[in-house]
Design a protein around this motif. Structure first.
Motif, PDB file in Angstrom:
ATOM      1  N   UNK A   1      -6.373  -2.692 -34.757  1.00 55.67           N
ATOM      2  CA  UNK A   1      -5.533  -2.394 -33.593  1.00 55.67           C
ATOM      3  C   UNK A   1      -5.274  -3.665 -32.810  1.00 55.67           C
ATOM      4  N   UNK A   2      -4.005  -3.894 -32.418  1.00 58.25           N
ATOM      5  CA  UNK A   2      -3.635  -5.092 -31.683  1.00 58.25           C
ATOM      6  C   UNK A   2      -3.064  -4.713 -30.331  1.00 58.25           C
ATOM      7  N   UNK A   3      -3.060  -5.670 -29.413  1.00 58.46           N
ATOM      8  CA  UNK A   3      -2.426  -5.456 -28.118  1.00 58.46           C
ATOM      9  C   UNK A   3      -0.938  -5.709 -28.267  1.00 58.46           C
ATOM     10  N   UNK A   4      -0.083  -4.792 -27.763  1.00 55.73           N
ATOM     11  CA  UNK A   4       1.358  -5.001 -27.896  1.00 55.73           C
ATOM     12  C   UNK A   4       1.771  -6.339 -27.290  1.00 55.73           C
ATOM     13  N   UNK A   5       2.622  -7.056 -27.991  1.00 54.08           N
ATOM     14  CA  UNK A   5       3.064  -8.361 -27.513  1.00 54.08           C
ATOM     15  C   UNK A   5       4.350  -8.238 -26.711  1.00 54.08           C
ATOM     16  N   UNK A   6       4.949  -7.069 -26.676  1.00 52.69           N
ATOM     17  CA  UNK A   6       6.150  -6.853 -25.891  1.00 52.69           C
ATOM     18  C   UNK A   6       5.897  -5.715 -24.918  1.00 52.69           C
ATOM     19  N   UNK A   7       6.942  -5.318 -24.212  1.00 56.93           N
ATOM     20  CA  UNK A   7       6.817  -4.221 -23.271  1.00 56.93           C
ATOM     21  C   UNK A   7       6.980  -2.864 -23.938  1.00 56.93           C
ATOM     22  N   UNK A   8       7.137  -2.815 -25.246  1.00 53.22           N
ATOM     23  CA  UNK A   8       7.235  -1.540 -25.959  1.00 53.22           C
ATOM     24  C   UNK A   8       5.823  -1.025 -26.229  1.00 53.22           C
ATOM     25  N   UNK A   9       5.473   0.095 -25.597  1.00 54.58           N
ATOM     26  CA  UNK A   9       4.132   0.644 -25.749  1.00 54.58           C
ATOM     27  C   UNK A   9       4.046   1.686 -26.862  1.00 54.58           C
ATOM     28  N   UNK A  10       5.152   2.372 -27.122  1.00 49.68           N
ATOM     29  CA  UNK A  10       5.180   3.378 -28.187  1.00 49.68           C
ATOM     30  C   UNK A  10       6.468   3.192 -28.972  1.00 49.68           C
ATOM     31  N   UNK A  11       6.348   3.227 -30.293  1.00 51.45           N
ATOM     32  CA  UNK A  11       7.532   3.130 -31.146  1.00 51.45           C
ATOM     33  C   UNK A  11       7.390   4.114 -32.301  1.00 51.45           C
ATOM     34  N   UNK A  69       0.393   1.757 -28.309  1.00 52.86           N
ATOM     35  CA  UNK A  69      -0.408   0.668 -27.745  1.00 52.86           C
ATOM     36  C   UNK A  69      -0.862  -0.326 -28.818  1.00 52.86           C
ATOM     37  N   UNK A  70       0.043  -0.602 -29.744  1.00 54.52           N
ATOM     38  CA  UNK A  70      -0.229  -1.580 -30.775  1.00 54.52           C
ATOM     39  C   UNK A  70      -1.065  -1.080 -31.932  1.00 54.52           C
ATOM     40  N   UNK A  75      -5.485   5.608 -37.670  1.00 56.38           N
ATOM     41  CA  UNK A  75      -6.560   4.659 -37.930  1.00 56.38           C
ATOM     42  C   UNK A  75      -7.310   4.243 -36.659  1.00 56.38           C
ATOM     43  N   UNK A  76      -6.579   4.158 -35.558  1.00 58.08           N
ATOM     44  CA  UNK A  76      -7.154   3.631 -34.319  1.00 58.08           C
ATOM     45  C   UNK A  76      -7.221   4.681 -33.218  1.00 58.08           C
TER      46      UNK A  76
END
Length: 311
Positions: A1-11, A69-70, A75-76
């Protein structure tokens, strides 16, 4: 799991959820940006609850991709849930303990220290306007107070995203407006809100952007104002005629951009309601009552999903 690098929290891309042979969510695409209040509207059975359960990492994705949230909810899930707040459609508070204890007990699920839990409980009781009810039993609370406590409880872990499933259903108008104020305050504090609602005025008040769902698909997306401008006219004229006075759409043909006949009235969709009403009278028609009003999100909703009752 990674921290989103943009302002998109859900895709979501091609997101699908099936229950046996029934497809509840049918290959939808959407994204949610940090700080937004995002709404899902739709009749019963449109797929809203299935979608919220997938976002909340409690129901697996059947097909397509979902990133929250990335991370991948499959899995996460546990790490994503630690950063979410969830307000279910029905309050599930513990009636056998006090208001404050409901917050303290819930804090244990997130591993908060006793000191942090007490501080957060005090902050959230103040936020929910329940400070004077801290030692009261949950059973003694009104419906609006219980709803505010449920929202306060969902905030105990300082979530980045708050999921709200029909947050004001069953509340009187005063309680609804108090809750709207609290939700707006959360947004001002940087919390990203996702909500489902059957109240179109609630969606107009709270949502920066929303989607309208029907039969598991997205039929429209945009801000409330953009959806109104795109799918209906600026104003609506409602005409009611006396009993036994049959008026057909053809009788007002050409007077409005669109005419919708209902069992008890005619709706005339137009950009100038007063001018259209004057034309109605000039045609010799005398409605028993007439109303010129601004077009609303409810007009959009009914235009896109129909007026058939869905049980």
């Amino acid at each position: 799991m990674t921290t989103p690098t943009s302002d998109v929290l859900i895709r979501a891309t091609g997101l699908t959820k099936r229950h046996g042979s029934f497809t509840a969510v049918d290959g939808i695409d959407f994204s949610l940006n940090r700080g937004e209040t995002f709404g899902f509207l739709g009749p019963n059975g449109a797929g809203k609850s299935s979608l919220m359960r997938m976002i909340g990492c409690v129901s697996p994705v059947t097909a397509g991709t979902l990133e929250v949230l990335g991370g991948d909810p499959g899995r996460d899930g546990s790490r994503i849930r630690a950063r979410l707040g969830v307000v279910p459609q029905d309050d599930n508070l513990d009636d056998e303990i006090t208001v404050r204890e409901n917050l303290l007990v819930f804090a244990r699920y997130f591993g908060l220290s006793r000191r942090t839990a007490r501080r957060r409980a005090d902050e959230l009781l103040e936020f929910a306007r329940l400070g004077d009810k801290a030692g009261a039993s949950v059973q003694s609370l009104s419906g609006g107070m219980k709803r505010r406590l449920t929202i306060a409880r969902s905030m105990i872990n300082t979530p980045e995203i708050l999921l709200l499933d029909e947050p004001t259903t069953g509340l009187d108008p005063q309680a609804r407006h108090v809750l709207w104020e609290r939700l707006y305050q959360l947004k001002q504090e940087g919390v990203t809100l996702i909500l489902t609602t059957h109240y179109m005025d609630e969606a107009e008040q709270l949502c920066d952007r929303l989607v309208v769902m029907d039969h598991g698909t997205i039929v429209a997306e945009g801000s409330p104002r953009a959806l109104i401008e795109r799918h209906v006219t600026r104003e609506v004229v409602e005409l009611r005629f006396a009993a036994g006075r049959a008026v057909a759409p053809e009788d007002v043909d050409g007077l409005a951009e669109r005419v919708e006949p209902l069992p008890d009235r005619l709706l005339l969709y137009t950009d100038d309601g007063e001018a259209t009403l004057s034309k109605v009278h000039s045609e010799g028609l005398s409605p028993l009552t007439s109303l010129v009003r601004r077009a609303t999100l409810e007009d959009v909703f009914l235009t896109l999903t129909g007026r058939t009752l869905v049980e």
